[in-house]
Motif scaffolding. Sequence first.
Motif, PDB file in Angstrom:
ATOM      1  N   GLU A  97      23.540  47.708  44.377  1.00 28.45           N
ATOM      2  CA  GLU A  97      22.905  47.155  43.183  1.00 28.45           C
ATOM      3  C   GLU A  97      21.942  46.029  43.550  1.00 28.45           C
ATOM      4  N   ALA A 100      18.927  47.516  45.331  1.00 26.18           N
ATOM      5  CA  ALA A 100      18.029  48.149  44.357  1.00 26.18           C
ATOM      6  C   ALA A 100      17.130  47.107  43.702  1.00 26.18           C
ATOM      7  N   ARG A 101      17.689  45.953  43.367  1.00 32.50           N
ATOM      8  CA  ARG A 101      16.875  44.891  42.743  1.00 32.50           C
ATOM      9  C   ARG A 101      15.836  44.356  43.722  1.00 32.50           C
ATOM     10  N   ILE A 107      19.227  53.447  42.786  1.00 31.51           N
ATOM     11  CA  ILE A 107      20.583  53.510  43.352  1.00 31.51           C
ATOM     12  C   ILE A 107      20.764  54.840  44.087  1.00 31.51           C
TER      13      ILE A 107
END
Length: 116
Positions: A97, A100-101, A107
Amino acid sequence: MRSPGGQSPPVNIPDSVTQSNIAASTAVLAGLVLEKDLIQRILRRELMRESVIYQDILEEGRAEGIERGLAEGRAEGRAEAQQELAVKMLQEGIIPEVIARVTELSIEQIQKLQAN
């Protein structure tokens, strides 16, 4: 001076550059109303290739192709860098997570990298 059929006689243009430019201009204008094969049958391709108009169009196409290739290359490079960063982050134990940011990868993309 008109010929018996009411048409002007053909003009003799001795300068090959002028001939090429006229041929290329004719091809461009003919392209508005005629099919490509018909234009190619009527006008000699070699003559049109000598035209400065043809050369300008060709150069413009090359420049656009180079620019498009560079843009695609930059995009591919960015994508590779994002994936390499994600792999390094995975190796450091960072959760998908967060990766991904940071990388803007999905994801699913990160999970595929993790599986490899």
